[in-house]
Design a protein around this motif. Structure first.
Motif, short mmCIF file in Angstrom:
data_model
loop_
_atom_site.label_atom_id
_atom_site.label_comp_id
_atom_site.label_asym_id
_atom_site.label_seq_id
_atom_site.Cartn_x
_atom_site.Cartn_y
_atom_site.Cartn_z
N ASP A 6 0.85 -1.13 -0.09
CA ASP A 6 0.05 -0.03 0.11
C ASP A 6 1.08 1.30 0.07
OD1 ASP A 6 -2.36 -1.63 0.14
OD2 ASP A 6 -2.33 -1.69 2.30
N ALA A 52 5.83 0.59 -4.72
CA ALA A 52 6.00 1.61 -5.83
C ALA A 52 4.52 2.10 -6.48
CB ALA A 52 7.13 1.23 -6.76
N VAL A 53 3.72 0.97 -6.94
CA VAL A 53 2.52 1.14 -7.61
C VAL A 53 1.46 2.03 -6.64
CG1 VAL A 53 0.62 0.02 -8.53
CG2 VAL A 53 2.85 -0.96 -8.81
N GLN A 71 0.03 5.74 -7.31
CA GLN A 71 -1.55 6.25 -7.42
C GLN A 71 -1.95 7.01 -6.26
OE1 GLN A 71 -2.78 1.87 -7.52
NE2 GLN A 71 -2.54 1.89 -9.58
#
Lengths: 86, 972
Positions: free
Chosen positions: B685, B870-871, B875
């Motif tokens: 997260d 990282a994602v 986001q």
């Protein structure tokens, strides 16, 4: 608390020795083009099968291996890998 | 009271006296007595008052199935005195009384039952709403069981053991013992659990003949000797079962005897095969005032005489529904009890020998009769009987009414483990129809009552259980099955649910004062399932764990609803099957912690230790918990800290770099040998979970540190996030193998120069550098130049065994510069002044890398590494309204808020992470996580501290860090 699991290295051991690692969802997706929704689904969404599911376990108080096994979530018992159904 | 001192069945030793204190007087009991039987021997008949109606209650089952004899023993409330062995000198008190159990000022409550129909709690006392707090206080005062003082500390030693068995047998009666012996034949490890302090079960107190004419109790003792002599049977007596779970996990606790090392111990058994032979309890007979002192069950009256040598009274009436009742009447008559009559619910089906026995003794015998009322006050004066259909009635003077409707199998251990029971029309009982894998039932709980059948079923179950361990016992099992089939099977049981009465004072549950009338009311209101009726009327929710209403409630509901299509369905049994002390669950309560290799040195230097995570660490080095001297010595001079609790790992192997790239947010490929890189780990997260430094020791060979708290989970984390890759790398946990000394302060270099053989000038060994050298020509160390506390600082990593030596060398070398050890609290303040964060202190579960201002660590380009977090970081980057880390300075420079105080305006806007009065700055400063709207420099924040009495504290957001903003001091 009555669960036992079969570690591929140490054999059948008390469930307390292991940490649950979630349902088996396959490898991490490539980062390119991931939407927040698809990422969230990979990380957080579970099938919560009422029955046999494949899942990850970590032998924390043992050899330190991550492995997959099958467990019947209705009885909380480890089961043999079910035969593939077409 | 005169005891029957010469019975061969006694479990007391009349020559060993025991005393107890009750109502200010000293009473005499004997060794082997329970607290309840000792009181009984001294004439006590009323032990307690009931929950709601304050009705007098006395001995009923002598097996702990109801709260009738719950008392306070040595300060512990709700002790089931009928199960508790008398220890010399105990003090016993009544509970839930105003006055005494004999003369309770609340006794008038019994007349007020019309005010308290089923579920009256839910319907009254809450409208208008202000009534309830007042009513609650009154209800709590009048209703309830024992009370405990908040500062009560239990005495004794509590332990826990975890034995493993091939076969576990629950129940040490004839069936259980036979099962254990059969299982032990093959040499397998067997554990036998028995709730009572001795083996024998229902044979133990009976003088009825076994097949060879010997009395049953002799047979029981013979089996007990065999069991005790079998080397592979481990017997736990006085060990009631708490729970049974699938996979044959059994939990129990054992009460220690005078020679045991423990007061009570928790037992958790893992068995391959399990035999449940828990036998039967009695089904209470339902009639008016069926719980008046003097009314007792067959087993209670019989065991009182045979086991404890106490006649239950002088003149008795029996109202029974089972041959055991007739047997008890004959036996007790022979022991001297006068019997007015024996009423049997059954018209026929009695054992003719028992009928003959009654006839020979000229005891009046009534077929198809049942008790309808026990008349009296605190004891019985008269028993009223009628025919089962209620047409004819009679009365007898008596002081004991032995009443029992029949038997109830104790199936709790089976149903807990997902076994099934079903109502059996032949026996009138809920019998086990299905057991989980590896579980077998035997003995009286299968409905069998013939002594030989009981044993044969035990042998069969024992063999089946040992076959579960992989032994081929097919031939023996076959033979045992044939033997059992030849023997008498389950007997027909009585179906009578209630005597012909109205039920206003017919108690279906004693613990909760639930009457038949209450059950009727609940059914009339539309509750149709026993499980719901149990909830609504609270029948079966008391300390007796449903022992009294468990069988009668479903039968009564089924009968009242008169639906032949629906079989009676019992309520769900839950753990604990036996009330258990919390102290027993807690067990020995070891304080398991780790000590660093410099523990003793620091202790000798005056370290004050505190538990931090799994460690005990030196938190302070003086009684001044502000650590003023420790802090100033580091800022102005030089100090040393034991940082051995840091997580330390070697990650190596052909794919080591790939693994590091996966878990660290930075690009580890850019790290050069001889340099130290600070980086962080996030979860999926993007929330930051760990920070530490990485050193490259060679190609694909890294040494890294983690925070103290994460050390235990780091190897797991690396392997989890690479589990699909099949990469070839190893994570070696060196946390306990290495010690760490941190030397910090402007004089740190001067100290270290004295003892090393290398050039450690600022040019040769600059900030963020890594070197390996030898201290004092003997101790090899890994050295890093870091600046956690904001000063010139060296961190020396050394093999744990060399740690004490290194500590002494540094201390000796630093003497001339005034080196002093400093503790974790001083470090905490020093790093806070520098705004260096500690994860978990300046972060929480929701805090991501960007929130704490560590975004600069994140390398966005290495997407191929699929870096954890990282994602999510990408986001959430633009999200507003997150909690952001800020530095603040108090308006009152002398007063820092407590850690964890909340930031408020008219609602909660964040909280203080760490705040201290800073001696280096002469200000009170700290860090807080606040709503991002409040994070601008200069924003005034309002702080609400616990117990501040309306006095708010104020501060303003200031730039970070507070101390040495250019960072010159750690690089000098």
């Amino acid at each position: 608390m009555s669960l036992t699991l079969t570690c591929p290295i140490c054999g059948k051991r008390n469930g307390y020795e292991f940490r649950y690692g979630g349902e088996d969802k396959g490898p991490r997706p490539a980062e390119e083009g991931l939407s927040p929704r698809s990422w969230c689904e990979y990380v957080h969404m579970n099938k919560c099968v009422a029955g046999v599911q494949k899942e990850w376990w970590f032998h924390r108080d043992g050899c330190g291996t991550w492995f997959t096994t099958h467990r019947n979530t209705l009885t909380n018992l480890e089961v043999e890998e079910p035969e593939a159904t077409s | 009271m005169n005891r029957l001192n010469n019975l061969p069945t006694l479990r007391i030793n009349p020559s060993e006296k025991r005393t107890l204190k009750y109502k200010g007087q000293t009473y005499q009991g004997v060794s082997g007595d329970t607290v309840a039987t000792a009181l009984f021997a001294n004439g006590v008949r009323v032990y307690a008052r009931s929950l709601k109606y304050h009705r007098p209650r006395g001995l009923y089952s002598l097996d702990g199935e109801c709260s009738n004899t719950c008392m306070e023993v040595d300060g512990i409330p709700n002790v089931r005195t009928e199960n508790t062995l008398l220890k010399d000198g105990v003090t016993v008190k009544e509970q839930n009384v105003v006055g005494s159990a004999d003369l309770d000022m609340m006794g008038f409550m019994d007349k007020l039952d019309w005010m308290m129909p089923a579920g009256f709690y839910y319907k009254t006392l809450h409208k208008p709403a202000w009534i309830w707090p007042l009513a609650m206080k009154q209800v709590r005062k009048t209703a309830g069981l024992g009370a405990i003082t908040p500062d009560f500390r239990i005495k004794g030693r509590y332990e826990d053991i975890y034995p493993k068995a091939d076969v576990c047998v629950i129940g040490g009666g004839a069936a259980g013992m036979t099962a254990a012996l059969a299982a032990a034949e093959s040499g397998r490890r067997v554990i036998l659990l028995e709730a009572r302090p001795w083996l024998g079960g229902c044979f133990d107190y009976r003088s009825a003949p076994y097949e060879d004419g010997r009395p049953l109790f002799e047979r029981a003792r013979e089996l007990a000797v065999q069991v005790r002599e079998a080397p592979n049977i481990r017997v736990f007596t006085h060990a009631p079962v708490i729970g049974v779970y699938n996979n044959n996990l059994i939990t129990a606790f054992q009460v220690g005897g005078p020679k045991d090392s423990f007061t009570e111990r928790y037992i958790q058994i893992r068995a391959t095969g399990l035999v449940v032979a828990t036998g039967c309890i009695e089904r209470p007979l339902l009639f008016e005032n069926n719980e008046r002192p003097g009314v007792m069950q067959v087993g209670c009256a019989h065991r009182l005489a045979r086991t404890y040598g106490l006649l239950p009274g002088t003149q008795a009436v029996f109202s029974v529904g089972h041959d055991l009742g007739l047997e008890a009447a004959i036996d007790l008559f022979d022991l001297g009890l006068k019997i007015s009559c024996v009423a049997d619910i059954r018209e026929d089906g009695q054992n003719p020998e028992l009928l003959l026995g009654l006839k020979e003794r000229k005891i009046a015998f009534l077929r198809g009769w049942v008790a309808t009322d026990a008349e009296g006050g605190k004891s019985i004066k008269k028993a009223h009987l009628s025919t089962v259909d209620g047409t004819i009635s009679k009365s007898y003077d008596c002081d004991v009414l032995v009443a029992s409707a029949g038997l109830t199998p104790v199936t709790g251990p089976v149903t807990l483990a997902q076994g099934k029971t079903a109502y059996d029309h032949h026996t009138g009982c809920f019998l086990v129809t299905e057991t989980p894998k590896g579980m077998h039932v035997a003995g009286r709980m299968t409905g069998r009552n013939h002594p030989r059948s009981i044993e044969a079923s035990g042998r069969l179950a024992g063999l089946q259980a040992v076959a579960d361990c992989g032994l081929d016992r097919a031939a023996d099992i076959d033979a045992a099955e044939k033997t059992l089939a030849m023997l008498p099977g389950p007997e027909r049981g009585t179906k009578l649910v209630t005597a012909p009465i109205k039920g206003r004072k017919t108690f279906i549950c004693f613990d909760e004062d639930t009457t038949i009338k209450n059950i009727k009311q609940a059914i009339e209101m539309g509750f149709d399932v026993p499980e719901l009726i149990k909830r609504f009327t609270s029948a079966g929710t008391g300390p007796g764990q449903g022992g009294i209403p468990g069988h009668n409630l479903p039968l009564y509901v089924a009968k009242y609803e008169a639906l032949d299509t629906k079989p009676p369905k019992p309520t769900t049994v839950r753990v604990p099957l036996t009330p258990t002390l919390i102290a027993t669950y807690a067990g020995a309560n070891h304080d398991m912690h780790k000590r660093t290799p410099a523990h003793h040195i620091q202790k000798a230097a005056g370290g004050v230790f505190r538990r931090i995570g799994v460690w005990r660490r030196a938190r302070y080095f003086s009684s001044d918990f502000t650590c003023r001297e420790e802090i100033l010595n580091v800022r102005n001079n030089v100090g040393m800290l034991d940082a051995s609790t840091l997580g330390k790992f070697r990650v190596h192997g052909p794919d080591a770099l790939k693994a590091l790239q996966r878990v660290y947010v930075s690009d580890i490929a850019k790290l050069k040998e001889g340099r130290v890189k600070y980086s962080a780990m996030c979860n999926d997260d993007g929330c930051v979970i760990d920070d530490g430094v990485i050193v490259k020791k060679g190609e694909n060979d890294y040494y890294l540190t983690t925070s103290t708290a994460r050390a235990g989970a780091t190897a797991e984390w690396f392997r989890y996030h690479t589990r699909y890759e099949g990469w070839d790398f190893a994570v070696v946990n060196l946390t306990d193998a290495m010690g760490v000394v941190n030397i910090s302060g402007p004089n740190a270099r001067k100290v270290l120069e004295k003892v090393v053989d290398a050039d450690i000038s600022n040019e040769a060994f600059s900030f963020s550098g890594y070197r390996e050298f030898t201290v004092a020509g003997a101790v090899p160390v890994r050295a890093m130049r870091l600046g956690f506390v904001g000063e010139l600082s060296y961190e020396l990593h050394v093999g744990a065994s060399c740690m004490p030596a290194l500590w002494k060398i540094i201390q000796e070398a630093g003497k001339e510069f005034g080196i002093q050890p400093f503790g974790v609290e001083a470090q905490n303040v020093l790093r806070m002044e520098k705004c260096h964060i500690i994860l978990g202190q300046e972060s929480e579960q929701r805090t991501n890398l960007l929130d704490v201002g560590l975004g600069f660590l994140w390398d966005r380009k290495k997407t191929d590494a699929k870096t954890v977090g990282a994602v999510a970081l990408k986001q959430t980057e633009g999200d507003t309204g997150r909690l952001t880390l800020v530095g603040f300075q108090m308006e009152d420079s002398a007063r820092a808020p407590r850690d964890g105080s909340i930031i408020v305006d008219n609602r909660v806007r964040g909280y203080v992470c760490t705040a201290r009065r800073s001696f280096s700055l002469n200000e009170a400063v700290g860090m807080a996580l606040v709503d991002s709207q409040l994070s601008d420099i200069g924003t005034r924040l309002e702080i609400f501290e616990d117990e501040c009495n309306g006095q708010r504290l104020y501060c303003k957001v200031v730039p970070r860090p507070f101390y040495d903003p250019e960072g010159k001091r750690m690089k000098m």
